[in-house]
Design an enzyme around this catalytic site. Sequence first.
Site, PDB file in Angstrom:
ATOM      1  N   ASN A 168      -8.756   0.323 -15.186  1.00  0.00           N
ATOM      2  CA  ASN A 168      -8.207  -0.363 -14.019  1.00  0.00           C
ATOM      3  C   ASN A 168      -9.362  -0.862 -13.150  1.00  0.00           C
ATOM      4  OD1 ASN A 168      -6.857  -1.175 -11.741  1.00  0.00           O
ATOM      5  ND2 ASN A 168      -5.850   0.784 -11.344  1.00  0.00           N
TER       6      ASN A 168
ATOM      7  N   SER B  18      -9.235   1.221  -9.617  1.00  0.00           N
ATOM      8  CA  SER B  18      -8.647   2.528  -9.888  1.00  0.00           C
ATOM      9  C   SER B  18      -8.875   3.491  -8.724  1.00  0.00           C
ATOM     10  CB  SER B  18      -9.292   3.080 -11.159  1.00  0.00           C
ATOM     11  OG  SER B  18      -8.697   4.302 -11.481  1.00  0.00           O
ATOM     12  N   SER B  19      -7.784   4.137  -8.302  1.00  0.00           N
ATOM     13  CA  SER B  19      -7.922   5.115  -7.211  1.00  0.00           C
ATOM     14  C   SER B  19      -8.571   6.358  -7.801  1.00  0.00           C
ATOM     15  CB  SER B  19      -6.554   5.494  -6.657  1.00  0.00           C
ATOM     16  OG  SER B  19      -5.719   4.376  -6.587  1.00  0.00           O
TER      17      SER B  19
ATOM     18  N   SER C 165      -3.504   5.699 -15.232  1.00  0.00           N
ATOM     19  CA  SER C 165      -4.373   4.797 -14.505  1.00  0.00           C
ATOM     20  C   SER C 165      -4.053   3.355 -14.900  1.00  0.00           C
ATOM     21  CB  SER C 165      -5.810   5.121 -14.878  1.00  0.00           C
ATOM     22  OG  SER C 165      -6.650   4.262 -14.179  1.00  0.00           O
ATOM     23  N   GLY C 166      -3.832   2.519 -13.897  1.00  0.00           N
ATOM     24  CA  GLY C 166      -3.559   1.101 -14.154  1.00  0.00           C
ATOM     25  C   GLY C 166      -2.079   0.806 -14.333  1.00  0.00           C
TER      26      GLY C 166
ATOM     27  N   THR D 200      -0.588   2.483  -7.125  1.00  0.00           N
ATOM     28  CA  THR D 200      -1.074   2.086  -5.807  1.00  0.00           C
ATOM     29  C   THR D 200      -0.378   0.807  -5.353  1.00  0.00           C
ATOM     30  OG1 THR D 200      -3.156   3.117  -6.335  1.00  0.00           O
ATOM     31  CG2 THR D 200      -3.156   1.587  -4.503  1.00  0.00           C
TER      32      THR D 200
ATOM     33  N   GLU E 144      -3.247  12.745 -17.926  1.00  0.00           N
ATOM     34  CA  GLU E 144      -4.367  12.062 -18.571  1.00  0.00           C
ATOM     35  C   GLU E 144      -4.733  12.753 -19.874  1.00  0.00           C
ATOM     36  OE1 GLU E 144      -7.751  11.505 -16.046  1.00  0.00           O
ATOM     37  OE2 GLU E 144      -6.776   9.890 -14.930  1.00  0.00           O
TER      38      GLU E 144
ATOM     39  N   GLY F  21      -1.469  10.345 -12.858  1.00  0.00           N
ATOM     40  CA  GLY F  21      -0.496  10.825 -13.823  1.00  0.00           C
ATOM     41  C   GLY F  21      -1.208  11.610 -14.913  1.00  0.00           C
TER      42      GLY F  21
END
Length: 1038
Positions: free
Chosen positions: A183, A186-187, A133-134, A138, A416, A414
Amino acid sequence: LSYLSLSCLTLSLCLSAVGSDGVRVMMESALTARDRVGVQDFVLLENHTSEVAFIENLRKRFKENLIYTYIGSVLVSVNPYKDLEIYTKQHMERYRGVNFYEVSPHIYAVSDNAYRSMRTERRDQCMLISGESGAGKTEASKKVLQYYAVTCPASEQVQTVKDRLLQSNPVLEAFGNAKTLRNDNSSRFGKYMDIQFDFRGAPVGGHILNYLLEKSRVVHQSHGERNFHIFYQLIEGGEEDLLRRLGLERNTQQYQYLVKGNCPKVSSINDRSDWKLVRKALSVIGFSDDDVEELLNIIASVLHLGNVQFGGEDSGNAYITTDTQIKYLARLLGVDGSVLKEALTHKKITAKGEELMSPLNQEQASSARDALSKAIYGRTFTWLVNKINDSLAFKDDSFSSKNASVIGLLDIYGFEVFQNNSFEQFCINYCNEKLQQLFIELTLKSEQEEYEAEGITWEPVQYFNNKIICDLVEEKFKGIISILDEECLRPGDASDITFLEKLEDTVGGHVHFLSHKLADGKTRKVMGRDEFRLLHYAGEVNYSVNGFLDKNNDLLFRNLKEVMCMSENKILTQCFDREELTDRKRPETTATQFKNSLAKLMEILMSKEPSYVRCIKPNDAKQAGRFDEVLIRHQVKYLGLMENLRVRRAGFAYRRRYEVFLQRYKSLCPDTWPNWDGRLVDGVSTLVKHLGYKPEEYKLGRSKIFIRFPKTLFATEDALEEIAQPFVYRSAAILIQAWWRGILARRRAQRRREAADTIRRFIKGFMYRHQPRCPENEYFLDYVRYSFLMKLHRNLPKTVLDKSWPTPPPALIETSEHLRKLCMQNMVWKYCKTISPEWKHQLEQKMVASEIFKDKKDNYPQSVPKLFVGTRLNGEDINPKVLQALGTEKMKYGVPVTKYDRKGYKARARQMLLTGSSVFIVEDTKLKQRIDYSALKGISVSSLSDGMFVLHVPCEDNKQKGDVVLQSDHVIETLTKVAICADKINSININQGSIKFTVSQGKEGIIDFTSGSELLIAKAKNGHLSVVGTSAGKNISL
Ligand SMILES: Nc1ncnc2c1ncn2[C@@H]1O[C@H](COP(=O)(O)OP(=O)(O)OP(=O)(O)O)[C@@H](O)[C@H]1O
Ligand SMILES: [Mg+2]
């Protein structure tokens, strides 16, 4: 070869540097660049198994703002956390249609490569973007989309598709992204997007698949995190009217679902302007006002639901304490308020075929409410994706979407690993195992295929096949998901702990599974009793079983479902299907749904050629320029990058087609320079032998050379750079000459072509010149007009007397006449502006003379060039007595005249004086006769060139003795002065033949005029005065 391209780039920079010193410095910097900015492709790392070397290379590049590096064809990207000037249109153009290895690594290079493979090989492509994340997944996927939107061919219809593809992002982000600790944007869902291209390579449609939205965020957020952006956008940006309709206040603190994370404002987010973007994007995508209204009704009702509070009766049964919320909910959801109220506090149970309403306690009611909120939001999100898909769908009937080529973009979570990992991490990491499987299969397969195609023996590569872990999770009956489902479905007192025990019983012996109970003493210390551990391909992760069953069941009570099925909201009627109520089959659990959708995704991806983008985030603080080695090492590990590099480097570090290799290095060997005429393979063989390559360092395939170690290549590259300078100059000179000659020749040819065209057009135009204007003659006619106007412009008359004027073409006769008049007016106007008052006076008199005499009296033309004088008699010419007699009357003009007696016509010398009021005839010292202008009846002259004139006076006037017959040598001037002074311009008669005049009262005299060779004035036999006037010019009496 990426490093080589860097050198090339530097060399081309050298050429543009001014001065030899500058060039040398640049050359040297090219040689040392490798040390400073690292290698652009990790396969060229000398020590490719060293993680330290790997990270050091990343660090060097990151410090130089070089965020992209390859591992073969895999792109590694490090989030710069700042705007780099590398995404402009010029950058896109630089990467367009260029060989992957000729330019520095970039997301555009990968995008372009995929696009070109799709076009030339007609193979569908996919780009797998992964990372924590981050890390920038995206953002990377947006860059790819933008690249295609700008560089692909477009038409009006395609433009709409491009706009919709681009605008789908802000909408999906508003509903599916949130601020997390990692993030700000974040998605919270996985996304796979297909972009469809037609046969011309233009994007014509798209389709999105979404995975596992993090619904729990709707009802709860960890400290420092927020709910989905849309809630804040609506409250901050929504118009007053809208908020009133939705029953919302402009204060996020009022809503229970928005206060959990205690983070209403984020500096990097502007909810108000984002709201505007989202509203605009919705309309670009094709949402009607009604759709938007219904959608916002749902968003608002989730907020109201969050504020529904429960109290507990003595019996423990829950009741609703906040009635206003129910009113809004009933209206916004389009349901019956009391039915909803009951459904929120009761559960429907079926006992012995009978349906009963069993009351819920406070806690149960709260969780039923939250389950409803999650279900509403989750299903609406899926509806939203479907609606976007409708708008992106390929609509051209003549060309079915089956014929379209596709590039898929996968932006998915990804690996985690947190302190506490739960069901969500389990699903996400399972997804990454599956993607790793795909990667292994596809990469190894393509490596092997290439070796086979080149006829090189395949050397088995040692790698870890993670199929065993995938099986552990997903195998039917025996896999973790199956066991979880079984526990969820099992009647009785199933719980998260019984699930853990089941796991221990079933997969306890698996080498990749461990639990607290099964672990050795040392491991137990780092594991909770409620945890199990999976040894993923990327590393170990402990999962806490807490909440696994609930999350997997994702239960929504039946009566709440029933209420939603009755909703009048058009979106909810699509989300909650009535068939669901009659279908007795248990709905699929979350994990199974996810497993199935992943299987479908794998199928989709398997059918395509993949490109990989691995995103890394450099620090946890979202700061530019900070390279946190520990964090990065962790990601390099979990992204499997070292493994990736090992597979790629297992055989040979470098491979290139013969022609490319020979072209680049032929100057290093006298046999191959300047050209090699034989077979390419022989040329390369000669070249590498000359360079001293050892047999184990390289292999020659069918069309490519394979080099085992980077150092071999670097040595060759360094050798090239040493000799490059003279070659570079010579080649550059040749290149520039050729280029310049080409330009000259092209210019000449162009001029010739244009000349021939002009002549052709001219001839045709001439032939059609008399026809009405048509394409054949318009050029000619325009040219004729143009040339007339230009000629006129150059030859305009310079003075008013110059009457020359070019002859106009027929079409311009009228225009020419206008111009001529304008030109004359202009010259006259200019002339008038410059003349002096004296000259003006002169001309005014001349004008009067012209009016009276022009074309009427023969001696007029001779008078024209002679200037009129002020007076012909000055003070000294006139007797003082006369002057005295004039008294105050001021003399205006005086002239000597000859007076003829009325009877005998005897000639006598006299003077004629003009004053303001009268004409005076003077004889020496006497004023002989005074004729007031008012008494002057008229003046007669002949048309010949004599100077005779008669002043007619009234015969009844006793003071006068009849008309006066006079002669002046300056007759035109004299009479003009009289006419002006007496204001008698219209009283001058010009007679042919004879003049009658009054001698005395009742008696008439006649003067006869004839023309002859000499002036003669005498009394004739018939008693008339006979005047023989000379023909024009002889007697100059003006
Ligand atoms: N190439 C880039 N240039 C500049 N900034 C970037 C770039 N990539 C990412 N960022 C910054 O990093 C932030 C996070 O990126 P992004 O949202 O793409 O992460 P992500 O990998 O999609 O994370 P998540 O899994 O949480 O959705 C962006 O909002 C942006 O500020
Ligand atoms: Mg994202």
